[in-house]
Write a protein that holds these residues in place. Structure first.
Motif, PDB file in Angstrom:
ATOM      1  N   TYR A   1      -5.288   1.715  -5.010  1.00  0.00           N
ATOM      2  CA  TYR A   1      -3.689   2.553  -5.176  1.00  0.00           C
ATOM      3  C   TYR A   1      -3.197   2.336  -7.522  1.00  0.00           C
TER       4      TYR A   1
ATOM      5  N   MET B   1     -11.073   9.145   0.160  1.00  0.00           N
ATOM      6  CA  MET B   1      -9.931   7.784  -0.739  1.00  0.00           C
ATOM      7  C   MET B   1     -10.618   7.614  -2.125  1.00  0.00           C
TER       8      MET B   1
ATOM      9  N   GLY C   1       1.019  -1.045  -0.035  1.00  0.00           N
ATOM     10  CA  GLY C   1      -0.356  -0.251   0.007  1.00  0.00           C
ATOM     11  C   GLY C   1       0.663   0.830  -0.230  1.00  0.00           C
TER      12      GLY C   1
ATOM     13  N   TRP D   1      -8.583   9.292   3.557  1.00  0.00           N
ATOM     14  CA  TRP D   1      -9.007   7.783   3.864  1.00  0.00           C
ATOM     15  C   TRP D   1     -10.078   8.426   3.073  1.00  0.00           C
TER      16      TRP D   1
ATOM     17  N   VAL E   1      -7.775  -1.212  -0.491  1.00  0.00           N
ATOM     18  CA  VAL E   1      -7.308   0.126  -0.808  1.00  0.00           C
ATOM     19  C   VAL E   1      -5.247  -0.420  -1.553  1.00  0.00           C
TER      20      VAL E   1
ATOM     21  N   THR F   1     -13.189   1.728  -1.834  1.00  0.00           N
ATOM     22  CA  THR F   1     -12.048   0.985  -0.934  1.00  0.00           C
ATOM     23  C   THR F   1     -12.310   0.524   0.763  1.00  0.00           C
TER      24      THR F   1
END
Lengths: 97, 215, 992, 416
Positions: free
Chosen positions: D189, D102, D41, D99, D185, D110
């Motif tokens: 990404y 996100m 991550g 977060w 996550v 996520t």
């Protein structure tokens, strides 16, 4: 994990506490503010080799004979190759008597 | 050397009485009903117990001195060795406990002190321990619920002694030299928890808790 | 087409013992020896539950822990247990089971509509949606998903059952009591070595209980009985049935769970429900057998479609036929064995459909009796509440069969889960088209079917040979045992994986039944790039259900391998995680629950404090008397105030036995302590007390306390309750590791002595009444800081120190712990004329704050001696632990948070621990934050709330006005920074 | 392709045939402006923010196995910013804000779920210490509430309030804390970085660092040499091993932290709860599994397996805190390798090697730090200066004595 305490024999991990890498305490000289001396303490207190492999570390047999032990252990397999008392070796005779 | 010699409830000269029945200690039958209890538990009182640790570099001399006094060096890792009215329990490198029970302890004590002289430190620690004596046919069934060392009667033979962990406590577990009983000693403050752990484990077999006494 | 029924006479059930039970409230009957699954099947029940995502009706797939479908809720009220595999539940009288994940009923489930949304609900769909609008996730989408997810519901009341742990030791642990396990155990047992034999079943025998093999010309079950009889009679053998070995740990430590009472309505009195075993084994043999994998085909999840070996097992062990019209769908010879056994039982299969184009040898009898479709595959299975027809296709065309069950046989996967707990990489075995355990790791070796050997004769041999090898490695002499003769067995098979290009008839082909992962989900994962095994698993949730993918992982791997053009072994394998089968959390916790979660430490006067109605507080493991309330105290604050006032005006006694006490003895005691401590213990005179300060090597304060030096070579260190264990450990480290040459011994004596603090202006009089002549308790004869070994109460050995934590004239008196209760009674007697009270740790805490003594809130692992104003007591000119690093610039920065007192401008304004401190009228912000209140109390002596605080630049700010800001509790108090000692700063009271 | 309701429906109707790989299976180019070692991550977030915030898109993320195969996929998925010390609070709060945005930022769900993180306290001393922390949070603009016992009971009714060895007195609550779906996550990404041109290179192990005259030139890998202007190390769990390639020793020990999941259940625990009388934390996933853990195994380890002693300890804590867990079953247990630093706080810094940057030492807290760590490391790499929120995470803090030790455990990593 089982640790073969030189005094107590094979014992469960739960009886011990561990101090991590066996690092020697630097020898202090008179100038306590000496930069090199301080650096050697910083290194000994905070920095670690942290190897993936053979690792020498101190364990304390808290729920047993209360000996500090020097343990040689592989951090990849947890195989323990050597356990000895960290203290002086004068007690060896007693172990075998 | 600190000297608490002669600390005993028998010493009528003392103005304080020894506590022999802690608040948690309930006597009588409990657990599964039945004719014979599977386990009998008793709080042992009136021990003398000395913590002895050899001085640096004096271990050999100490062995010799003890051998001269007691006929043998009563030291064997993880064993109880009886000598001169003491039970010597080896509890760590160059450290052991000497336990003495019954009459004439002052004489024995003097003899031990003489043998040790300045070769070791000696601290009276009897009051620091609570000792439960366990007998009965189901004792090992109870102990294997708590203790991770091998209690196979052939391995944990009469006289065996270990310091180990039991329900989060450090206990000294011994099998008496006659092999008939097990003794479980714990730091005094843990007595209630050890009593609870042992009695709960023993309940399924029927348990008799005897009044505290000397053995 | 009604599904299963009970056959006359066959099986290992006890037909003389009928058992009544209910499923979804409906009563049924079975026999002793049944499982819940076998009994329900015998009653014709086909639907056991609904699937996770699409709520599809599901029946039984297997006959053991591999079962992904037949999960039920068992028992009622506090004993309710969700997600129980019906295939592992021994039937007992009064059993109550319910189906799960359905509403309103098992037969009609409204959520089955999810199935229609299958095109939307493909693998990973939720990662692509539910993002708009942003706040809707927590408020709308997620609550909906959470309600829908999960299978069973947990009980929320207290578990009425008990659990215990037990510990076993052996030379060889044998895991699995089937044919290999039995020969292994017998080989070890006869050698005299210690063996523990575990099997999850209630009876030993493994597959021999489920099958009809012949050994030495007799039914194999007879051989099992003989071996078990021999083993049970040997003293070096411990047999644990109903016991599954759950995990292996370093050093040959195994965790196993014994289901002591799960076959009963409730445990008998004094019987634990389960027992958690820790087994220390020098060697272990994994003889856990193999689990069949189903063939993947469209509609393969319909109730009635089962593993062929399970169909055979129900027949032999339980006398249950799973249907009347059973089709065999097989890629293995073993499927033909099932067909033969069905024929023998009088249930002629509808057809044997073999994926291979040639019928196996040795099965001519079956081929003669039953229609055989070679090179065939099932392309559809239909039936709303259970399979009622299948469509089969082969070179000759399509055939439709009316069936009520399908026995599916895709080959066997060795049960090597335990071997991979040590990250032993499974190795691909082409012959069995499955993974076997890699090299033996950590003393664990596989044997029998777990190695991919399936013919009974070879399995028996494997068990014995593995045991001999283990004994040889232990250098334990052993002899081979005579093995019974088994009949030849056919174990051929072909690879018959689902091909992603297969024509889909619109129905779903399930790979992971419990998580509703279909073959097309694997295809989608591949398309979106989730091609590594772990990505596949995590993206689709494959293999993450309660069966850990026993029956599904390999099929999914095979599909992915075809999609990526690699072999299955190149595609990889997921390692199974402990535990092998789910285990109850309470079973592992054992008797460490409720008040027995952690042991309790009690002081020698605990019983007395109980009699006095004390309220206790937890300090680490200790229970300390916190208050001794009187009935007419308004509240506990009043109690503490009364106790403080009485000490300050008259005299009080409190229990300080919890303080750590370490006896330090030997010619080098002083030199040793000078290295360990930051002050200079060697400068303490004999018969005196001295301050104790220990640092960590990083220069931070480890602990503070007091020394009493009773002789040239003998000190007693009194350290804080909280740090007693770590301080002792640290001192032993110094003694054993750093400076072993010092001739000094350390003895922990905390529990040996009861220690009472007797404080207050009248304390000398009380002490005088206790000590034996000729000791005199006068200012001159026993000044503060004197330490002496004396006798009290007519000959009881005692240690008396003139120490004060309260600031009053005060003594700490220790006697051997067994006299503690008698001593405090005596103290109360002789103190009565002086108005003595018992006081608790709360009053003691108030007085220490009034005196500005640091305690836990201040000695918190972040502060230095400098921070707490102790630096004058430390020696700057000797090497001791922490000397060098305590001199780092940041640790002697005057701007560090340092100890001060805080007093509200209005005495009734309460200040609380944890409040932060800001300059008066500053806007609270990180930049203006000066520090925090580390301890606070109401001081009856000053009639004001007071606090100790760690404030940036602390002592340099004495007299500044500040704001004590506590937004958590909506409080802001104007206050002043004052010296940390509030009462009698010159210490005159302690010297009276 | 951007995920939208429209795409979802369209693909549902066309047999899911239109979806594309979420990230390309890139092969290494000869050289990049920046190479990030470690496709967890943190590494992927770093690459994403390099591209997004600094338009540095000639970036490769090099991963030994499959992305997310380290701690990103082996944690208990908790996110929070309830720290006490000024060196920590701004960093974790930056993370919390990342977060919170996100999903929209990454166009990937996520499952960030702000269900609340509740730390229980059992004594006055613990309450005061939590109050110190909670007030520090409030002063930094972070949400925090101190709950009394009854308010805790209302939130988590099944806790043991009555017959406990250490009765619950109250708790410190951060409502904005919660959980996120850990694997998502990583994938989110990866997909977002990929869409900005970052190469994600899996199954490529870094075997050496090429350093000349004190400057990093690139990395040696199992797929050959890859040149790099700058290199970021983001390999928590293996930090010491990779740093050793640059001749560095670190204030870090590798340890195993075990985690556990139960079977799936209908909802019973709504927030994240941590035990104050032992070390234990638990939450319930959207799928219904209880996810929980406790202390790390106390000895340095590179083996991804835990000990029975810790296993038992965690279960004892579980039943002590929530007696209702007793009959529920552990489904799976695994061990993750974590970087335990000497003060319990992380390191984001440049190294003595020019162009080589380090991110590690995350102790228990690596997952929650994912966005902020990527954000701050990207900032450091791109600008050459530490991000203000991570300005305290420097390597020289040990020599200076400016440790960030929330627990006051000192240089004993196993106590943090």
């Amino acid at each position: 994990m089982l640790i073969n305490c030189p005094f107590c024999g094979l014992r469960d991990l739960g009886e011990f506490s561990v101090n991590g890498e066996a690092v020697a305490r630097p020898v202090a000289h008179d100038d306590f503010d000496d930069a090199d001396l301080r650096a050697s303490f910083v290194d000994a207190v905070y920095f670690r080799d942290n190897p993936a492999g053979l690792h020498r570390e101190y364990w304390f047999h808290a729920a047993g004979c209360q000996s500090w032990l020097l343990v040689e252990r592989d951090t990849r397999t947890h195989d323990i190759s050597k356990v000895e008392l960290a203290r002086s070796q004068e007690h060896d005779k007693e172990m075998t008597s | 050397m600190s000297d608490l010699s002669g600390v005993s409830e028998r010493d009528a000269a003392f103005g304080l009485t020894l506590e022999t029945t802690p608040h948690y200690y309930g006597c009588g039958r409990r657990g599964r009903a039945g004719a014979e209890p599977g386990v009998v538990l008793q709080l042992v009182v009136g021990d003398e117990r000395f913590n002895i640790e050899a001085r640096r570099g004096k271990t050999d001399e100490l062995f010799i001195s003890l051998r001269e006094t007691f006929g043998r060096a009563p030291i064997k890792p993880m064993r109880t060795v009886e000598a001169g009215g003491f039970e010597f329990i080896s509890i760590g490198p160059s450290r052991w406990h000497a336990i003495s029970r019954g009459p004439d302890r002052d004489e024995r004590h003097a003899l031990l002190r003489e043998a040790i002289h300045d070769l070791a430190t000696m601290v009276e620690i009897a009051h620091g321990f609570i000792v439960f004596r366990l007998t009965g046919p189901m004792v090992t069934e109870v102990l294997i619920k708590h203790v991770r060392v091998d209690l196979d009667p052939e391995v944990f033979s009469p006289g065996a002694c270990v310091t180990t962990e039991l329900h989060g406590m450090t206990v000294q577990l011994r099998r008496t030299c006659d092999g008939d009983a097990y003794e479980c000693a714990v730091a005094r403050s843990y007595g209630g928890s050890l009593f609870h752990a042992l009695t709960c484990a023993a309940d399924p077999y029927g348990l008799l808790v005897l009044p505290a006494g000397d053995v | 087409m009604t599904g299963g029924f009970r056959l006359p006479e066959s099986g290992l059930i006890d037909r003389s013992r009928r058992i009544s039970f209910t499923f979804d409230g409906k009563p049924y009957r079975g026999y002793a020896g049944d499982t819940l699954a076998s009994a329900l099947l015998a009653n014709g029940v086909r639907i056991f539950g609904r699937s996770f995502k699409y709520h599809r009706p599901r029946g039984v797939l297997g006959s053991g822990h591999e079962e992904p479908n037949a999960l039920v809720e068992l028992r009622v009220n506090a004993r309710r247990e969700p997600n129980i595999k019906a295939t592992t539940v021994e039937l007992y009288e009064g059993l109550e089971a319910r189906s799960q994940n359905r509403w309103p009923s098992l037969g009609f489930d409204a959520m089955a509509l999810n199935g229609l949304l299958k095109p939307i609900f493909a693998a990973g769909f939720y990662y692509k949606t539910f993002m708009w609008p942003a706040p809707f996730w927590e408020k709308v989408y997620e609550p909906m998903i959470r309600r829908a997810a999960g299978l069973g519901a947990a009980g929320v009341s207290e578990d009425p059952d008990s659990y215990e742990r037990a510990h076993a030791h052996c030379d060889v642990l044998v895991i699995g009591g089937g044919p290999a396990g039995l020969t292994a155990a017998l080989t070890v047992a006869r050698s005299g070595a210690k063996v523990v034999l575990c099997d999850e079943d209630a009876r030993l025998g493994g597959r021999l209980l489920h099958e009809s093999q012949i050994l030495d010309g007799k039914p194999a079950r007879q051989w099992v009985d003989e071996v078990v009889g021999e083993l049970a009679a040997m003293s070096n053998v411990q047999i644990l049935t109903r016991t599954s070995v759950a995990a292996v740990f370093d050093g040959g430590v195994y965790a196993a769970l014994e289901h002591v009472a799960d076959h009963l309505v409730k445990p008998a009195p004094f019987m634990p429900r389960q027992r958690f075993w820790r087994i220390a084994a020098r060697k272990a043999i994994l003889a856990s057998g193999a689990i069949e994998r189903p063939l993947v085909f469209p509609g393969n999840d319909r109730p009635g479609i089962m593993l062929a070996s399970a169909v055979r097992g129900y027949l032999y062990r339980f006398g249950v036929a799973v249907g009347r019209a059973i089709a065999i769908y097989t890629a293995t010879d073993d499927g033909w064995t099932t067909a033969r056994e069905l024929i023998k039982a009088g249930i002629k299969p509808v057809a044997v459909i073999d994926r291979r184009t040639k019928a196996p040898d040795l099965f001519a009898d079956v081929a003669d009796a039953v229609p055989v479709v070679l090179g065939g595959r099932i392309i559809a299975a239909k039936g709303a509440k259970g399979v009622n027809s299948i469509t089969v296709e082969n070179a000759s065309g399509r055939h439709e069969y009316a069936v009520d069950a399908v026995a599916s046989s895709g080959g066997f996967n060795p049960s090597i889960q335990l071997a991979s707990h040590f990250r032993g990489r499974p190795a691909w075995n082409d012959e069995i088209q499955s993974f076997v355990a890699g090299d033996s790791i950590g003393g664990l070796t596989t044997a029998g079917a777990a190695t991919g050997i399936y013919a009974l004769g070879d399995v028996l041999q494997s068990g014995s040979a593995t045991a001999l090898a283990a004994l040889a490695a232990l250098e334990h002499p052993a002899k081979a045992i005579a093995l019974p003769i088994a009949e030849p067995e056919a174990t051929g098979l072909t690879a018959a994986w689902w091909q992603p290009g297969n024509r889909d008839t619109g129905a779903k082909a399930f790979v992971d039944y419990q998580h509703d992962v279909t073959a097309s989900d694997v295809v989608l994962a591949h398309r979106e790039g989730y091609r590594s095994v772990e990505h596949l698993k995590r993206y689709t949730t494959l293999g993450m259900a309660t069966d850990q993918g026993r029956t599904s992982n390999l099929d999914a791997l095979a599909i992915m391998a075809q999609l990526t053009g690699r072999s299955i072994s190149e595609t990889g394998v997921t390692l199974s995680r402990p535990p092998v089968a789910p285990i109850a959390i309470g079973a592992v916790a054992g008797d460490h629950k409720r008040e027995a979660f952690r042991p309790v430490r009690e002081t020698p006067i605990h019983g007395y404090a109980l009699e006095r109605g004390a309220i206790f507080v937890d300090v680490g493991q200790w229970k300390r008397p916190q208050y001794y309330p009187f009935p007419d105290d308004a509240d506990l604050l009043a109690t503490a105030n009364r106790e403080v006032n009485q000490v300050r005006s008259q005299v009080g006694v409190t229990d300080v036995s919890t303080l750590g006490k370490i006896e330090v003895e030997g010619p080098d005691a002083a030199a040793f302590l000078d290295r360990v401590c930051a002050m200079r213990p060697s400068a303490i005179k004999i018969g005196r007390c001295g301050y104790l300060i220990m640092l960590r090597e990083d220069g931070i304060l480890l602990d503070d306390g007091m020394f009493a030096r009773f002789a040239e070579d003998r000190y007693v260190a009194y350290v804080s309750t909280a740090h007693a264990a770590s301080t002792y450990r640290h001192m032993q480290y110094c003694r054993q590791v750093l400076w072993p040459h010092f001739d000094v011994n350390l003895t922990a004596i905390t529990d040996v002595w009861v220690q009472l603090a007797i404080a207050g202006p009248k304390s000398p009089a009380v002490l005088q009444a206790l000590v034996d002549p000729p000791v005199e308790i006068t200012r001159a004869a026993f000044p503060p800081m004197k330490a002496a070994e004396i006798t009290v109460c007519n000959g009881v050995p005692a240690r008396l120190c003139g120490l004060s934590f309260s600031g009053e004239r005060s003594f700490e008196l220790g006697v051997p712990a067994g006299y503690g209760k008698a001593l405090i009674r005596r103290v109360m007697e002789v103190g009565a004329p002086y108005g003595i009270v018992t006081y608790g740790s709360e009053a003691m805490g108030v007085m220490r704050i009034e005196k500005g003594h640091p305690a836990g809130g201040e000695v918190n692992g972040q502060t230095t001696a400098y921070d707490l104003g102790m630096e004058r007591a430390t020696a700057k000119d000797k090497d001791h632990i922490g000397q060098i690093l305590s001199r780092r610039p940041a640790l002697i920065d005057p701007a560090r948070p340092r100890l001060v007192g805080i007093k509200p401008l209005a005495p009734t304004d309460r200040i609380r621990g944890g409040a932060h401190i800001f300059p008066k009228s500053a806007i609270p912000s990180p930049e203006t934050d000066l520090g925090w209140i580390s301890s606070s109390c109401y001081s009856p002596t000053l009639s004001s709330w007071i606090g100790l605080a760690l404030v940036s630049g602390g002592p340099d700010r004495i007299g500044e006005k500040v704001s004590v800001y506590d937004p958590l509790r909506n409080s802001e108090v104007a206050a002043e920074i004052v010296p940390s000692c509030f009462v009698d700063p010159k210490g005159e009271r302690s010297r009276v | 392709m951007t995920f939208s309701a429209f795409e979802l429906v369209k693909n549902a109707l066309t047999g899911q045939a239109g979806w594309q790989p979420h990230w390309r299976k890139a092969r290494p180019k000869p050289a990049y402006d920046v190479v990030i070692i470690g496709g967890g991550g943190h590494g992927l977030a770093t690459a994403y923010y390099l591209a997004k915030n600094f338009s540095i898109t000639n970036v490769a993320v090099i991963e030994k196995g499959w992305i997310g195969s380290g701690n990103a996929g082996r944690n208990t998925t908790i996110i929070r910013s309830n720290y006490m010390l000024p060196g920590n609070i701004p960093f974790y709060e930056l993370g919390m804000k990342l977060w919170e945005s996100m999903e929209q930022d990454l166009n990937f769900n996520t499952m960030v779920s702000q269900r609340g993180v509740l730390n229980l306290y059992h004594s006055d001393a613990q309450r005061d210490s939590f109050a110190r922390r909670g007030n520090a949070m409030r002063i930094h603009g972070v949400d925090a509430e101190l709950l009394e016992r009854e308010a805790v009971r209302a939130m988590v009714p099944y806790l043991d309030f009555d017959n406990a060895r250490f009765p619950i007195r109250g708790g410190l609550l951060q409502r904005r804390g919660g959980t996120a779906r850990h694997d998502a996550v990583v994938w989110g990404y990866a997909r977002a970085a990929d869409r900005r041109g970052v190469d994600i290179i899996e199954n490529c192990e870094v075997t050496g660092l090429r350093i000349e005259h004190g400057k990093i030139l690139g990395v040696e890998t199992t797929q050959g040499f890859v040149g790099a202007g700058k290199v970021g190390l983001s390999v928590a769990g293996s930090s010491s091993r990779v740093a050793a390639m640059a001749g560095m020793r670190l204030p870090i020990e590798a340890h195993v932290l075990q985690a556990f999941v139960s079977e799936s259940l209908k909802p019973v625990i709504d927030c994240v709860v941590t035990f104050g009388a032992g070390h234990f934390y638990i939450s319930q996933s959207d799928k219904g599994s209880l996810v929980f853990g406790g202390d790390l195994d106390p000895y340095p380890s590179y083996a991804q397996r835990g000990s029975l002693a810790t296993f038992c300890d965690v279960m004892e804590n579980a039943v002590a805190m929530l007696p209702m867990l007793s009959r529920l079953r552990i489904l799976r247990n695994w061990g993750g390798l974590i970087d335990m630093s000497m003060d319990g706080s992380p390191i984001i810094d440049r190294t003595p090697t020019d162009g080589l940057f380090f991110n590690g030492g995350w102790c228990y807290g690596g997952f929650k730090a994912t966005p902020a760590a990527g954000f701050c490391l990207a900032h450091f790499i791109a600008s050459g200066d530490p991000h203000p929120a991570a300005a305290s995470y420097r390597l020289d803090r040990f020599a200076r004595g400016c440790v960030i030790d929330e627990k006051g455990a000192g240089p004993s990593p196993n106590l943090h």
